[in-house]
Design a protein around this motif. Structure first.
Motif, PDB file in Angstrom:
ATOM      1  N   GLY A  81      45.851  65.979 -47.743  1.00 31.61           N
ATOM      2  CA  GLY A  81      45.094  66.144 -48.932  1.00 31.61           C
ATOM      3  C   GLY A  81      44.561  64.657 -49.177  1.00 31.61           C
ATOM      4  N   MET A  82      43.171  64.741 -50.042  1.00 33.90           N
ATOM      5  CA  MET A  82      42.655  63.443 -50.502  1.00 33.90           C
ATOM      6  C   MET A  82      42.662  63.516 -52.194  1.00 33.90           C
ATOM      7  SD  MET A  82      38.817  62.060 -49.454  1.00 33.90           S
ATOM      8  CE  MET A  82      37.845  62.543 -51.216  1.00 33.90           C
ATOM      9  N   VAL A  83      43.450  62.817 -52.716  1.00 38.44           N
ATOM     10  CA  VAL A  83      43.414  62.369 -54.014  1.00 38.44           C
ATOM     11  C   VAL A  83      42.514  61.534 -54.686  1.00 38.44           C
ATOM     12  CG1 VAL A  83      44.899  62.211 -56.141  1.00 38.44           C
ATOM     13  CG2 VAL A  83      45.698  63.701 -54.117  1.00 38.44           C
ATOM     14  N   TYR A  84      41.708  61.875 -55.671  1.00 49.36           N
ATOM     15  CA  TYR A  84      40.779  60.704 -56.128  1.00 49.36           C
ATOM     16  C   TYR A  84      40.338  60.899 -57.645  1.00 49.36           C
ATOM     17  CZ  TYR A  84      37.094  64.454 -55.715  1.00 49.36           C
ATOM     18  OH  TYR A  84      36.206  65.377 -56.099  1.00 49.36           O
ATOM     19  N   ASP A  85      39.849  59.804 -58.176  1.00 49.81           N
ATOM     20  CA  ASP A  85      39.393  59.797 -59.341  1.00 49.81           C
ATOM     21  C   ASP A  85      38.272  58.846 -59.497  1.00 49.81           C
ATOM     22  OD1 ASP A  85      38.714  59.432 -62.250  1.00 49.81           O
ATOM     23  OD2 ASP A  85      40.522  58.904 -62.943  1.00 49.81           O
ATOM     24  N   ASN A  86      37.034  59.137 -59.172  1.00 45.98           N
ATOM     25  CA  ASN A  86      35.898  58.201 -58.936  1.00 45.98           C
ATOM     26  C   ASN A  86      34.705  58.741 -59.486  1.00 45.98           C
ATOM     27  OD1 ASN A  86      33.873  56.538 -57.605  1.00 45.98           O
ATOM     28  ND2 ASN A  86      35.569  55.469 -56.785  1.00 45.98           N
ATOM     29  N   PRO A  87      33.975  57.982 -60.404  1.00 44.28           N
ATOM     30  CA  PRO A  87      32.719  58.460 -60.883  1.00 44.28           C
ATOM     31  C   PRO A  87      31.397  58.661 -60.086  1.00 44.28           C
ATOM     32  CG  PRO A  87      33.205  56.366 -61.874  1.00 44.28           C
ATOM     33  CD  PRO A  87      34.394  56.702 -60.927  1.00 44.28           C
ATOM     34  N   THR A  88      31.592  57.962 -58.958  1.00 45.23           N
ATOM     35  CA  THR A  88      30.497  57.686 -58.027  1.00 45.23           C
ATOM     36  C   THR A  88      30.598  58.816 -56.725  1.00 45.23           C
ATOM     37  OG1 THR A  88      30.629  55.446 -58.244  1.00 45.23           O
ATOM     38  CG2 THR A  88      29.236  56.231 -56.668  1.00 45.23           C
ATOM     39  N   ALA A  89      29.678  59.825 -56.820  1.00 47.04           N
ATOM     40  CA  ALA A  89      29.619  61.088 -56.266  1.00 47.04           C
ATOM     41  C   ALA A  89      29.726  60.948 -54.576  1.00 47.04           C
ATOM     42  CB  ALA A  89      28.708  61.872 -56.385  1.00 47.04           C
ATOM     43  N   TYR A  97      33.546  62.315 -45.261  1.00 49.77           N
ATOM     44  CA  TYR A  97      32.967  62.117 -44.117  1.00 49.77           C
ATOM     45  C   TYR A  97      33.829  61.314 -43.121  1.00 49.77           C
ATOM     46  CZ  TYR A  97      28.648  64.541 -45.249  1.00 49.77           C
ATOM     47  OH  TYR A  97      27.452  65.295 -45.827  1.00 49.77           O
ATOM     48  N   GLY A  98      34.271  60.304 -43.569  1.00 47.82           N
ATOM     49  CA  GLY A  98      35.144  59.672 -42.758  1.00 47.82           C
ATOM     50  C   GLY A  98      36.581  60.030 -42.406  1.00 47.82           C
ATOM     51  N   ALA A  99      37.251  60.857 -43.202  1.00 50.90           N
ATOM     52  CA  ALA A  99      38.245  61.730 -42.990  1.00 50.90           C
ATOM     53  C   ALA A  99      38.014  62.729 -41.919  1.00 50.90           C
ATOM     54  CB  ALA A  99      38.921  62.204 -44.603  1.00 50.90           C
ATOM     55  N   LEU A 100      37.091  63.373 -42.107  1.00 52.79           N
ATOM     56  CA  LEU A 100      36.752  64.599 -41.535  1.00 52.79           C
ATOM     57  C   LEU A 100      36.541  64.182 -39.932  1.00 52.79           C
ATOM     58  CD1 LEU A 100      34.389  66.809 -43.755  1.00 52.79           C
ATOM     59  CD2 LEU A 100      37.035  67.222 -42.881  1.00 52.79           C
ATOM     60  N   ASP A 101      35.821  62.785 -39.721  1.00 50.80           N
ATOM     61  CA  ASP A 101      35.598  62.150 -38.485  1.00 50.80           C
ATOM     62  C   ASP A 101      37.030  61.993 -37.741  1.00 50.80           C
ATOM     63  OD1 ASP A 101      32.764  62.068 -39.020  1.00 50.80           O
ATOM     64  OD2 ASP A 101      32.966  59.794 -39.662  1.00 50.80           O
ATOM     65  N   ALA A 102      37.686  61.711 -38.462  1.00 50.33           N
ATOM     66  CA  ALA A 102      39.303  61.247 -37.803  1.00 50.33           C
ATOM     67  C   ALA A 102      39.800  62.756 -37.442  1.00 50.33           C
ATOM     68  CB  ALA A 102      40.395  60.554 -38.880  1.00 50.33           C
ATOM     69  N   LEU A 103      39.777  63.691 -38.480  1.00 50.11           N
ATOM     70  CA  LEU A 103      40.603  64.946 -38.476  1.00 50.11           C
ATOM     71  C   LEU A 103      39.901  65.962 -37.396  1.00 50.11           C
ATOM     72  CD1 LEU A 103      41.563  65.709 -41.773  1.00 50.11           C
ATOM     73  CD2 LEU A 103      42.948  64.444 -40.248  1.00 50.11           C
ATOM     74  N   THR A 316      36.422  53.397 -43.924  1.00 49.82           N
ATOM     75  CA  THR A 316      37.682  53.289 -44.647  1.00 49.82           C
ATOM     76  C   THR A 316      38.508  54.736 -44.548  1.00 49.82           C
ATOM     77  OG1 THR A 316      36.849  51.542 -45.951  1.00 49.82           O
ATOM     78  CG2 THR A 316      38.642  52.634 -46.852  1.00 49.82           C
ATOM     79  N   GLY A 317      37.634  55.551 -45.085  1.00 50.70           N
ATOM     80  CA  GLY A 317      38.062  57.050 -44.832  1.00 50.70           C
ATOM     81  C   GLY A 317      38.609  57.673 -43.523  1.00 50.70           C
ATOM     82  N   ARG A 318      38.025  57.207 -42.576  1.00 49.56           N
ATOM     83  CA  ARG A 318      38.513  57.503 -41.015  1.00 49.56           C
ATOM     84  C   ARG A 318      39.841  57.075 -40.986  1.00 49.56           C
ATOM     85  NH1 ARG A 318      38.224  54.583 -36.956  1.00 49.56           N
ATOM     86  NH2 ARG A 318      36.474  53.140 -37.859  1.00 49.56           N
ATOM     87  N   ILE A 319      39.848  55.401 -41.159  1.00 43.08           N
ATOM     88  CA  ILE A 319      41.226  54.638 -41.000  1.00 43.08           C
ATOM     89  C   ILE A 319      42.299  55.287 -41.626  1.00 43.08           C
ATOM     90  CG2 ILE A 319      42.207  52.569 -41.063  1.00 43.08           C
ATOM     91  CD1 ILE A 319      39.445  51.218 -40.674  1.00 43.08           C
ATOM     92  N   ALA A 320      42.123  55.624 -42.814  1.00 41.36           N
ATOM     93  CA  ALA A 320      43.154  56.183 -43.716  1.00 41.36           C
ATOM     94  C   ALA A 320      43.741  57.562 -43.223  1.00 41.36           C
ATOM     95  CB  ALA A 320      42.668  56.317 -45.297  1.00 41.36           C
ATOM     96  N   ILE A 325      47.885  61.005 -39.642  1.00 42.14           N
ATOM     97  CA  ILE A 325      47.994  62.034 -38.415  1.00 42.14           C
ATOM     98  C   ILE A 325      48.586  61.414 -37.149  1.00 42.14           C
ATOM     99  CG2 ILE A 325      46.267  63.374 -39.273  1.00 42.14           C
ATOM    100  CD1 ILE A 325      44.592  62.463 -37.001  1.00 42.14           C
ATOM    101  N   ARG A 326      48.907  60.124 -37.422  1.00 42.07           N
ATOM    102  CA  ARG A 326      49.343  59.257 -36.009  1.00 42.07           C
ATOM    103  C   ARG A 326      50.871  59.868 -36.062  1.00 42.07           C
ATOM    104  NH1 ARG A 326      47.336  53.517 -35.902  1.00 42.07           N
ATOM    105  NH2 ARG A 326      45.399  54.590 -35.174  1.00 42.07           N
ATOM    106  N   ALA A 327      51.388  60.007 -34.640  1.00 39.65           N
ATOM    107  CA  ALA A 327      52.718  60.250 -34.604  1.00 39.65           C
ATOM    108  C   ALA A 327      53.668  59.475 -35.256  1.00 39.65           C
ATOM    109  CB  ALA A 327      53.047  60.717 -33.195  1.00 39.65           C
TER     110      ALA A 327
END
Length: 351
Positions: A81-89, A97-103, A316-320, A325-327
């Motif tokens: 899950g990615m939980v956010y509250d940010n006004p900058t789309a 995109y970064g998270a999807l790179d990692a997954l 940053t998203g990729r690292i997070a 998912i790291r064991a």
């Protein structure tokens, strides 16, 4: 016309129009469902030739594992899950995109949950999201990541999480990705001073956002360390939006004695400054130097191109996500993503 057959088995796949299931793959490949499950989850307990045959069949029929079904079978979830509250789309898009790179190719999928951290019941909403989706882990993105109560709730549920923060915090349970916003703002201040600017203004983000506080402090402290300062009348709090940047710039550029440079807490607000400067007949950078923060795609699309602090949002998203998912559940060292100033065409020495 001859019927199409499976290259792996010589057996024609069912043409019902429905997506193939794990049972279909097992039947067509002539192996057990358990063997297919092991291949999907990269188990070493499968012979190489069997793995290659089953993987070729899955590609041929377009089979993709259902993360919810896998979660039930293995008694754990394959959803992040990615939980956010940010006004900058754009920031949120880059983070995804970064998270999807990692997954990618990991077997995990990303689900997002926007929230309003000013709402009194938002933590209960995040709790329901986490429990209903049976999440494997949660990425907390600013401003949601800045709420210790939210992090404590996830810890109580036993859900692993990562927090993306502009500065370090004392949270032994968290896996932190620190973006060092203060350092990026300080670099912007040093650059303007090096160009010879002394009459400098600042358009900040909302004071409720820790990122805005850190950027303001970093900029003001860097000026002070070299004998400079920003009068209170030259510091305007805005909302990290284009419209709020316009409103702030109208206040700063209305009088006869205008600043020679403006540092903005993000690129959206800097674009607002561009609009007001153009409307009032000011030339950037001849009459006014402008610096943004984020180095979003907008920065290079403005004319003249905007000097901005790059904070590597996608990385940053990729690292997070990778940390989630790291064991293993052993504590991990704090990760750092360092910002730096990207100099373009929006600044020059004052006239």
């Amino acid at each position: 016309m001859p019927r199409k057959t499976s290259a792996a088995t010589g057996t024609r796949p069912a043409s019902t129009g429905k997506p193939a299931t794990i049972n279909d793959i097992a039947r067509l490949a002539g192996v057990s469902k358990k063997t297919v499950s092991r291949i999907i989850n990269n188990s070493p307990l499968v012979r190489k030739d069997t793995r290659e045959k089953v993987e070729a069949l899955m590609r041929e029929v377009g089979y993709t594992p259902d993360p919810l079904a896998r979660g039930l079978a293995f008694r754990r979830s394959f959803l992040i899950g990615m939980v956010y509250d940010n006004p900058t789309a754009q920031y949120i898009v880059d983070m995804q995109y970064g998270a999807l790179d990692a997954l990618r190719d990991s077997g995990y999928e990303l689900v997002v949950h926007p929230c309003d951290t000013r709402s009194p019941g938002y933590i209960d909403g995040v709790r329901r999201f986490v429990q209903q989706q049976k999440l494997h882990g949660v990425m907390l993105v600013p401003r949601a990541s800045e709420d210790q109560n939210l992090a404590d709730m996830l810890a109580e549920l036993g859900v692993r999480y990562t927090r993306i923060l502009p500065m370090g915090v004392d949270d032994q349970d968290a896996r932190l990705v620190v973006t060092h916003d203060r350092d990026g703002a300080a670099e912007a201040a040093d650059y303007l001073l090096t160009l010879g600017h002394r009459d400098i203004a600042l358009i900040t983000g909302p004071s409720a956002y820790r990122s805005a506080v850190e950027r303001t402090a970093g900029f003001v402290e860097a000026l002070a360390s070299r004998g400079g300062s920003v009068p209170k009348a030259r510091i305007i709090e805005a909302g990290y939006t284009f419209e709020s940047g316009v409103a702030a710039a109208e206040k700063l550029l209305a009088g006869k004695k205008r600043p020679t440079a403006i540092f903005c807490g993000n690129d959206e607000m800097a674009a607002g400054v561009y609009k007001v400067a153009m409307r009032t007949g000011l030339s950037i950078p001849r009459d006014l130097s402008v610096i943004g923060f984020d180095d979003s795609p907008l920065a290079s699309r403005l004319w003249p191109s905007l000097t901005s602090v790059r904070r590597h949002t996608r990385d940053t998203g990729r690292i997070a996500a990778t940390m989630l998912i790291r064991a293993g559940n052993a504590p991990m060292p704090v990760a750092s993503v360092r910002p730096h100033l990207v100099v373009r065409d929006s600044c020059q020495p004052p006239a």
